[in-house]
Enzyme design. Sequence first.
Site, mmCIF file in Angstrom:
data_model
loop_
_atom_site.group_PDB
_atom_site.id
_atom_site.type_symbol
_atom_site.label_atom_id
_atom_site.label_comp_id
_atom_site.label_asym_id
_atom_site.label_seq_id
_atom_site.Cartn_x
_atom_site.Cartn_y
_atom_site.Cartn_z
ATOM 1 N N GLY A 68 0.740 -1.189 -0.033
ATOM 2 C CA GLY A 68 -0.031 -0.043 0.067
ATOM 3 C C GLY A 68 0.796 1.464 -0.194
ATOM 4 O O GLY A 68 2.037 1.139 0.516
ATOM 5 N N THR A 69 0.371 2.133 -0.568
ATOM 6 C CA THR A 69 1.220 3.461 -0.672
ATOM 7 C C THR A 69 1.270 4.581 0.259
ATOM 8 O O THR A 69 1.855 4.631 1.141
ATOM 9 C CB THR A 69 1.386 4.000 -2.313
ATOM 10 N N THR A 70 0.211 5.487 0.085
ATOM 11 C CA THR A 70 0.374 6.967 0.621
ATOM 12 C C THR A 70 -0.907 7.292 1.404
ATOM 13 O O THR A 70 -2.055 6.935 1.101
ATOM 14 C CB THR A 70 0.511 8.012 -0.474
ATOM 15 N N LYS A 119 -7.185 1.571 2.651
ATOM 16 C CA LYS A 119 -5.999 1.583 3.437
ATOM 17 C C LYS A 119 -6.301 2.382 4.863
ATOM 18 O O LYS A 119 -5.360 2.460 5.774
ATOM 19 C CB LYS A 119 -5.134 2.441 3.017
ATOM 20 N N ALA A 162 3.794 5.536 -7.497
ATOM 21 C CA ALA A 162 3.010 4.487 -6.691
ATOM 22 C C ALA A 162 1.767 4.917 -5.944
ATOM 23 O O ALA A 162 0.987 4.397 -5.303
ATOM 24 C CB ALA A 162 4.201 4.001 -5.621
#
Length: 272
Positions: free
Chosen positions: A49-51, A82, A231
């Site tokens: 998972g990114t941001t 997320k 990403a």
Amino acid sequence: QATHRPMKFQYESNTSAGEFFELLEKSGYRWHAKIEGTQKESGFTVPQGTTVLAFHFKDGVIVAGDRRATAGNSIMYEMCDKVIPIDNYTLMAIAGVPATAFEMARVLSHNFEYYRRSQLQSMSVEGKIRALSKLLKENVGMAVQGLGVVSPIFATYDPTNKNSNIHFYDMLGADFQIRTHTATGSGSQIIRGILEHEDLWGEKPLAERTREQAMTLAIRLLQTAALFDSATGQARPEDDIYPTLATLTEEGYRFLGDDETAEIYKSSMERG
């Protein structure tokens, strides 16, 4: 008569990264979780998972995240949630390996509910914070190997004292209370810089902004991060893909519905 022989820890300068865990085991250390071969050696990539971000606003805390999950240079999924509710007054936002983070969220949710039912009261904020720290410590073996790194943001609201808390954790479980704002993941450096500027020199400090102003800023931050970080996933209105947005106030957590998110996104992208 038995004699005690002190354990020797011999360090060899030519020890490679792949031999690190063997060296520890020879010296008496044992890991709860160990997978043979590292991510680099096997070529195996784990979705990441990114941001995600969080900051205080007038009524509580806003927590937000993009929807993209990546594995190396590949985009694996564009609908990853997320921001995870743990109980009525607790949210966890995750960057890192979703499989590990989701399992941590399930364990926390179960533990908090068990405590509430058995003790006839909710767990304290301090107890919740330490519970996540313990899970991260237990996961350190996987994290060091690059197979289970989780970098979470933990937001809570205390209805008794009527105050909100944001905590950031490193992969070893150390927690840091955040007074204003934080972000983690691949696009976090861009977001943290903008948040600091907005808090110091924006129209008003972050903690004085309304819910609508906080939502608008969160969407703009994630869109900006996506412009500079591959990403981080951009919103895609044509596919009904928008960031996950949630607030945490004295009324508990609340996620924005798709229609409301689409409306706020449209107004957020307008200039002025």
